[in-house]
Write an enzyme that holds these catalytic residues in place. Sequence first.
Site, PDB file in Angstrom:
ATOM      1  N   TYR A  31      -9.674   0.495  14.352  1.00 54.03           N
ATOM      2  CA  TYR A  31      -9.834   1.932  14.078  1.00 54.03           C
ATOM      3  C   TYR A  31      -9.840   2.733  15.373  1.00 54.03           C
ATOM      4  O   TYR A  31      -8.951   3.515  15.624  1.00 54.03           O
ATOM      5  CB  TYR A  31     -11.117   2.163  13.286  1.00 54.03           C
ATOM      6  CG  TYR A  31     -11.257   3.587  12.860  1.00 54.03           C
ATOM      7  CD1 TYR A  31     -10.516   4.084  11.806  1.00 54.03           C
ATOM      8  CD2 TYR A  31     -12.123   4.450  13.524  1.00 54.03           C
ATOM      9  CE1 TYR A  31     -10.623   5.408  11.417  1.00 54.03           C
ATOM     10  CE2 TYR A  31     -12.238   5.772  13.136  1.00 54.03           C
ATOM     11  CZ  TYR A  31     -11.485   6.251  12.083  1.00 54.03           C
ATOM     12  OH  TYR A  31     -11.597   7.564  11.707  1.00 54.03           O
ATOM     13  N   SER A  84      -6.051   5.904   8.443  1.00 59.68           N
ATOM     14  CA  SER A  84      -6.448   7.207   8.953  1.00 59.68           C
ATOM     15  C   SER A  84      -6.236   7.224  10.461  1.00 59.68           C
ATOM     16  O   SER A  84      -5.130   7.058  10.938  1.00 59.68           O
ATOM     17  CB  SER A  84      -7.900   7.480   8.594  1.00 59.68           C
ATOM     18  OG  SER A  84      -8.194   8.825   8.747  1.00 59.68           O
ATOM     19  N   HIS A  99      -7.486  10.060   0.110  1.00 63.16           N
ATOM     20  CA  HIS A  99      -7.597   9.399   1.411  1.00 63.16           C
ATOM     21  C   HIS A  99      -8.220   8.024   1.301  1.00 63.16           C
ATOM     22  O   HIS A  99      -8.171   7.230   2.225  1.00 63.16           O
ATOM     23  CB  HIS A  99      -8.427  10.281   2.343  1.00 63.16           C
ATOM     24  CG  HIS A  99      -8.278   9.941   3.784  1.00 63.16           C
ATOM     25  ND1 HIS A  99      -7.094  10.019   4.459  1.00 63.16           N
ATOM     26  CD2 HIS A  99      -9.183   9.509   4.691  1.00 63.16           C
ATOM     27  CE1 HIS A  99      -7.269   9.654   5.715  1.00 63.16           C
ATOM     28  NE2 HIS A  99      -8.530   9.329   5.887  1.00 63.16           N
ATOM     29  N   ASP A 124      -4.213  13.145  -1.048  1.00 63.69           N
ATOM     30  CA  ASP A 124      -4.918  12.996   0.216  1.00 63.69           C
ATOM     31  C   ASP A 124      -4.909  14.355   0.903  1.00 63.69           C
ATOM     32  O   ASP A 124      -3.922  14.740   1.522  1.00 63.69           O
ATOM     33  CB  ASP A 124      -4.245  11.943   1.097  1.00 63.69           C
ATOM     34  CG  ASP A 124      -5.064  11.642   2.348  1.00 63.69           C
ATOM     35  OD1 ASP A 124      -5.953  12.451   2.693  1.00 63.69           O
ATOM     36  OD2 ASP A 124      -4.818  10.617   2.997  1.00 63.69           O
TER      37      ASP A 124
END
Length: 901
Positions: free
Chosen positions: A655, A736, A871, A829
């Site tokens: 991430y 993301s 999302h 999203d």
Amino acid sequence: MSTEGRVTRTESMIADAVISVCMTGSFLLGNPSVAAFLPSPVRREVVAHLDGGIQGRSRPDSPTSWSVIMTPQFGRLGRHSTNATTSELSSLNPTLLPRAAAAGVAASPIGRSQQLPSLLLGSAGNLRNFWSEPRPHITFNFCLHLALSGTLRGESRRSCHSNIHPKNKIMGSLAETPESLQYPHTRRDESVVDIYHGTPVTDPYRWLEDPESEETKEFVEKQVKLTASVLEKCKTKEKLKERITALYDYPKFDCPSKRGDKYFYSHNTGLQPQSVMYVQDSLDAEAEVLLDPNALSEDGTVSLSVSALSEDGTYFACGISASGSDWVNIKYMRVADKTFASDTLSWVKFSSIAWTHDNKGFFYSRYPAPKEGVDAGTETEINLYHQLYYHFVGTDQSEDVLCWRDNENAKWLFGAEVTDDGKYLLLTVGEGCDPVNRLYYCDLSSLEAGLEGFRGTENLLPFVKLVDNFEAQYVYVANDGGSFTFVTNKDAPRYKVTRVNLENPTLWTDVIPESQSDVLATATCVNEQQVIVCYLSDVKHVLQLRDLQTGNLLYQLPLDIGSVTKVSGTRQDKEIFFGFTSFLNPGTIYRCNLAASEPVPEVFRETVVKDFDRDAFETKQVFVPSKDGTKVPMFIVFKKGLVLNGEQPTLLYGYGGFNISLTPYFSASRLALVRHHGAVFAMANIRGGGEYGEEWHKAGSLAKKQNCFDDFIACAEYLISERYTQSKKLCIEGGSNGGLLVAACVNQKPELFGCVLAHVGVMDMLRFHKFTIGHAWTSDYGCSDNAEDFNWLIKYSPLHNVKRPWEGAQNGRTEAQYPAIMLLTADHDDRVVPLHSLKLLATLQYELCQKDAHSPQTNYIIGRIDTKAGHGAGRPTQKVIEQTCDAFSFFAMVADAPWID
């Protein structure tokens, strides 16, 4: 991306999806208002949970009423950030949540006649999905970041099989040459050129930014059909789906929370689309259904987001989200009636719910209604002018009291929290996803006519500005009259507990100083004068009981290596509950009597997964030197007895942003991949996250964002050099902000990887701030409107750095190509809007497959575009499983990984 929201002690605002999904593996991009107010430790918890694979989520993600939207990424739930559990996340999504937040989407063809609105958005706790990334933070601090949640809110991975001719056996190629795909022709408009500080940049697919245009809908329809044709070749897809479904079919519980004389918790029997809220008179009494979100829609796509119980447990309020959108409608009920009242609050986003102790109503935050005729969640318009309101029960929303607004700062976000004694209203003000906030307070007891006196007036509440700058973060822990205790990173990048008296607001005294090595994630006041603090030590959680007034250590609670998903308790409670998970522990809830001389946690509920043998797997943590010598932690999960011969298909997840930390969490889908495809799963704790505090975060943001990519690439190279795998069998995944991560890495080193799964990624780094809540992410990325920021953004923006590796002097290999790529997004999203993935998909297909008639690119470039999903948060279980199976079977196919019974 993410948004932060304030969390009340009765609620965990991490996306429900995050919780459920967390374990699966997906993150939700951040919710600005929420993230800014949560401590980094909390954020990371959400993310970790979500990271499990959005089944997020969710966090990040969490079908619990407490799940907040996506809190993985900006996952700091503040003092209650650890208060959300896996079940909570599953129902939501809350928060949410990172490699976390929630993926699981089905790729069903979209007919031309169907309306496809704009595409593409959590409670602390075990997040099943974790797609929750960049999000701003709010007072209650929940990170909506989305990232697919593995436990969370989270991501999904799919695999497929494929082979390649001997002459094509090169890094980043398929095991076998697939049948050539006929990529659909996509119009390019070379006339669209933007000038950035003297530099012209062409944007030929600008038209894909309009989700309502017939041309965009046609593009989506063709891509859905193309992807379906590829997934049909995945030979192990059905077996994988059957096995993941069986493993995922285990009970998921949230920690009980006591309000008044009743206990509340969420529970999913295993494969229910959303978790169900229950209430019981005592822990031994029969539980009754308080709210079943599964009855709110036929397909399970309506979920609970933020929620809150009144102080005495009389009322329950919750945000209801459709199709995974960040937009929610707030409804409430009397717990005794178990039926919603008629009044509904609309256009709520990035909000906490804070009841006043007189039960007359609650505070919440909302935006002005968007233009009419738009399907909420599909619009791309920027979110501006957040406002704080108070709603009186039994009245129409039009009569709500406007408590605070700031017309001079359109991008600021507001979150509210009522103190434990009911006397004060705390207002947290955030401007982005950084862990910083302004802090105002209002003495509710000093209002002569109470809140009723503001009805029908234009007067705002008389807030006093205690902290009026964005230098640090402040999260409420407790107060005794005007003496307030907060968790803060003021002059303490690893956080500390501090105290101030409102009569002398310039004098702050440290109660628990900053640790020299560990990060303070959360602090929860319990048993009147005690506080449960949760630390992150080398990416593992530690729980301590300390004295509230002195900060002295009273007792360290025994804990295995893993993650605390939630701490449930209020200042009045002598009994607390906390949730725990790890890569091989699907979830344990502990009960602890703090009145004992030496409190010893006892197992309250222990989750058992049928046919899962934890002794068949091993987990290890290594520290990998990055390009500049920085040691980067990485967890590795594999089957016991693994032979390091470089032949194992390997999934590397990351991430690296918004101060979100990825901690160990259970993911049934990833363990199925390890068990039945002989895979290795690795999770990299790269810079940009919050694993080592704010310094670690800042070392991977703004001008230093390249450190994130260098760290991740170093972890990939480690897995190859240590003979866990080889390039053609290495798959990288992220959601993301993590989607941005893997997309940027494949542009920089396409030959290093064999497969890429990029969920709801931020792909256009020059225009992200122009859509919905994207402006909140500039705290981590910068903004192309500034010349300095543009110069670093243009260097790594995935959309602007697609290069054909067989050309020029990049590596001198004419057969080099990009690995197989699957970009995943969804039509609702409204966090990281679908246009990011659509524009990158069109660019990749053109540059690599269509521009050159003699292109050597044979690896698949496809997109999975889901409908009635966002999302990651709030994704129903079946969608989570379907998306995960598509992604992981795709990976298995391209890695030529056979099925192992």
